[in-house]
Design a protein around this motif. Structure first.
Motif, short mmCIF file in Angstrom:
data_model
loop_
_atom_site.label_atom_id
_atom_site.label_comp_id
_atom_site.label_asym_id
_atom_site.label_seq_id
_atom_site.Cartn_x
_atom_site.Cartn_y
_atom_site.Cartn_z
N LEU A 122 35.88 56.95 -11.61
CA LEU A 122 37.29 57.23 -11.35
C LEU A 122 37.39 58.33 -10.30
CD1 LEU A 122 40.24 56.71 -12.06
CD2 LEU A 122 40.01 58.33 -13.96
N THR A 123 38.06 58.03 -9.19
CA THR A 123 37.99 58.87 -8.00
C THR A 123 39.38 59.26 -7.50
OG1 THR A 123 36.06 57.54 -7.37
CG2 THR A 123 36.96 59.02 -5.71
N PRO A 124 39.62 60.55 -7.21
CA PRO A 124 40.87 60.92 -6.55
C PRO A 124 40.85 60.44 -5.11
CG PRO A 124 39.44 62.83 -6.74
CD PRO A 124 38.77 61.72 -7.50
N LEU A 125 42.03 60.32 -4.51
CA LEU A 125 42.13 59.73 -3.17
C LEU A 125 41.28 60.47 -2.15
CD1 LEU A 125 43.49 57.64 -1.35
CD2 LEU A 125 45.34 59.30 -0.98
N SER A 172 42.65 56.57 -7.80
CA SER A 172 44.02 56.76 -8.28
C SER A 172 44.66 57.97 -7.60
CB SER A 172 44.04 56.97 -9.80
OG SER A 172 45.35 57.27 -10.25
N LEU A 173 45.95 57.83 -7.34
CA LEU A 173 46.75 58.95 -6.81
C LEU A 173 47.23 59.88 -7.92
CD1 LEU A 173 49.00 56.93 -4.33
CD2 LEU A 173 47.14 58.48 -3.70
N MET A 174 47.01 59.51 -9.17
CA MET A 174 47.61 60.23 -10.28
C MET A 174 46.71 61.31 -10.88
SD MET A 174 49.68 57.33 -12.39
CE MET A 174 51.10 56.53 -11.63
N LEU A 175 45.51 61.45 -10.38
CA LEU A 175 44.60 62.46 -10.92
C LEU A 175 45.03 63.84 -10.44
CD1 LEU A 175 41.24 60.55 -10.38
CD2 LEU A 175 42.59 60.71 -12.47
N THR A 176 45.14 64.78 -11.37
CA THR A 176 45.59 66.13 -11.02
C THR A 176 44.48 66.97 -10.42
OG1 THR A 176 45.17 66.90 -13.28
CG2 THR A 176 47.38 66.07 -12.79
N ASN A 177 43.24 66.73 -10.82
CA ASN A 177 42.09 67.46 -10.28
C ASN A 177 41.51 66.68 -9.12
OD1 ASN A 177 39.65 68.77 -9.74
ND2 ASN A 177 39.33 69.33 -11.88
N GLN A 178 41.73 67.17 -7.90
CA GLN A 178 41.28 66.47 -6.70
C GLN A 178 39.84 66.77 -6.33
OE1 GLN A 178 43.40 64.18 -4.94
NE2 GLN A 178 44.37 64.44 -6.93
N ASN A 179 39.19 67.63 -7.09
CA ASN A 179 37.81 68.03 -6.79
C ASN A 179 36.84 67.59 -7.88
OD1 ASN A 179 38.43 69.51 -4.33
ND2 ASN A 179 39.37 71.03 -5.65
N ARG A 180 37.16 66.46 -8.50
CA ARG A 180 36.31 65.98 -9.59
C ARG A 180 36.38 64.46 -9.67
NH1 ARG A 180 38.18 67.95 -15.35
NH2 ARG A 180 39.89 66.52 -14.86
N ILE A 181 35.25 63.84 -9.93
CA ILE A 181 35.24 62.41 -10.23
C ILE A 181 34.77 62.24 -11.68
CG2 ILE A 181 34.84 61.73 -7.85
CD1 ILE A 181 31.92 61.27 -8.49
N ILE A 182 35.25 61.19 -12.30
CA ILE A 182 34.93 60.92 -13.70
C ILE A 182 34.14 59.63 -13.78
CG2 ILE A 182 35.89 60.38 -15.98
CD1 ILE A 182 38.32 62.10 -15.23
N VAL A 183 33.01 59.68 -14.47
CA VAL A 183 32.20 58.48 -14.72
C VAL A 183 32.42 58.09 -16.17
CG1 VAL A 183 29.89 57.48 -14.72
CG2 VAL A 183 30.51 59.18 -12.98
N ALA A 184 32.82 56.84 -16.39
CA ALA A 184 33.17 56.41 -17.75
C ALA A 184 32.46 55.13 -18.11
CB ALA A 184 34.68 56.22 -17.86
N LEU A 185 32.03 55.05 -19.35
CA LEU A 185 31.59 53.80 -19.95
C LEU A 185 32.83 53.14 -20.51
CD1 LEU A 185 29.37 51.85 -21.01
CD2 LEU A 185 29.27 53.29 -23.07
#
Length: 305
Positions: A205-208, A241-254
């Motif tokens: 999951l990646t910010p723009l 997504s444009l909706m992520l509030t933290n623009q300096n972080r990516i989330i890896v999810a199972l």
């Protein structure tokens, strides 16, 4: 290049003109706001990326106030939200936890003169905006839950924010993403999720602002020639997504498993006419719930100077 742009513009103008023509006949033009919104409700211009992470189930017609998450392990969900309140996240743990459905609603007034005078453009814009805001709110709820999980877990890797050597940068990000997936696999291997390092898919999951760097990392190779192996060692799907509030972080999810969402009521519309204001009011209601029953399905990577 100019001709391609012109073709694109003309194609979109043709589509727009076709939409206008669909409303030009008296029998085709909508009589009230409810008809307009329902016409655009099936369009999918809004953010649906979270659906690639949550296991969403349909509870329409089922008499229940929520759904159970079995063997929840340090998970998160939202408390019931009263009108006007902000979302509240709370932790969940134990053999069984309840994820409750929450009501979300909004209303919009339409002056009846818009329909009497055939103001198509205003009617269309309001309908699309109403629909988009409803589903965007639903997406925001799910992204907020994922970000809360990342906040609680803390990130497993730190990557420099700059890109002086972009090939080395891509390799560094790729290795961090690999490590996040490896950490998730290690922590969840005995939980009955049916995992396979060769085929199990993870979502990044990646910010723009990070989209390009992450995409390059997912495709970077160990050597400069195209036949060399990719640095990425697992199966990843990038979601931006444009909706992520933290623009300096990516989330890896199972995805899936105990990252769950339930739909009790899809966007449902009700209308009423106010004789004192000569206004048709359309109210839209949705009811759904979401939870992350296992925080071990989430890891994140921070980009910092």
């Amino acid at each position: 290049r100019f001709s391609k742009v012109q073709e694109f513009v003309r194609a979109n103008e043709a589509i727009r003109n076709a939409q206008v023509q669909a409303f030009t006949l008296p029998t085709d033009f909508p009589e009230k706001p409810l008809d307009v919104i329902q016409r655009y409700q099936l369009a999918t211009d809004y953010d649906t990326g979270y659906e690639r992470i949550f296991d969403t189930r349909n509870f329409a017609g089922v008499k229940t106030n929520g759904f159970d998450v079995l063997t929840a392990s340090s998970g998160l969900t939202f408390r019931d939200v009263k009108p006007g309140e902000k979302l509240k996240v709370y932790q969940m743990s134990g053999e069984k936890q309840r994820c409750y459905f929450t009501d979300y609603g909004a209303a919009l007034g339409w002056h009846r003169r818009l329909f009497e005078e055939g103001d198509y453009w205003t009617i269309e814009s309001n309908a699309i905006e109403f629909r988009n805001k409803a589903y965007s709110n639903k997406a925001a709820v799910h992204y907020a839950l994922l970000e809360a999980a990342a906040d609680l877990k803390g990130c497993c890797s730190v990557v420099p924010a700059g890109c002086s050597d972009c090939h080395a940068d891509a390799i560094s990000i790729a290795k961090s993403i690999n490590y996040a997936a490896q950490t998730i696999l290690t922590n969840t291997k005995n939980k009955g999720y049916g995992l396979n390092p060769q085929s199990t898919q993870f979502v990044v999951l990646t910010p723009l602002g990070m989209r390009g760097r992450v995409r390059q990392a997912l495709n970077v190779r160990t050597q400069s020639f195209g036949e060399s192996d990719k640095v990425i060692d697992f199966n990843f799907l990038q979601v931006t997504s444009l909706m992520l509030t933290n623009q300096n972080r990516i989330i890896v999810a199972l995805p899936g498993r105990k990252i769950m969402s339930g739909d009790k009521l899809d966007l449902t519309l009700f209308d009423d006419f106010d004789i004192l204001s000569y206004t048709d009011t359309v109210a839209g209601w949705m009811r759904f719930g979401a939870c992350i029953g296992d925080l071990d399905q989430i890891e994140c990577i921070t980009f910092t100077a």
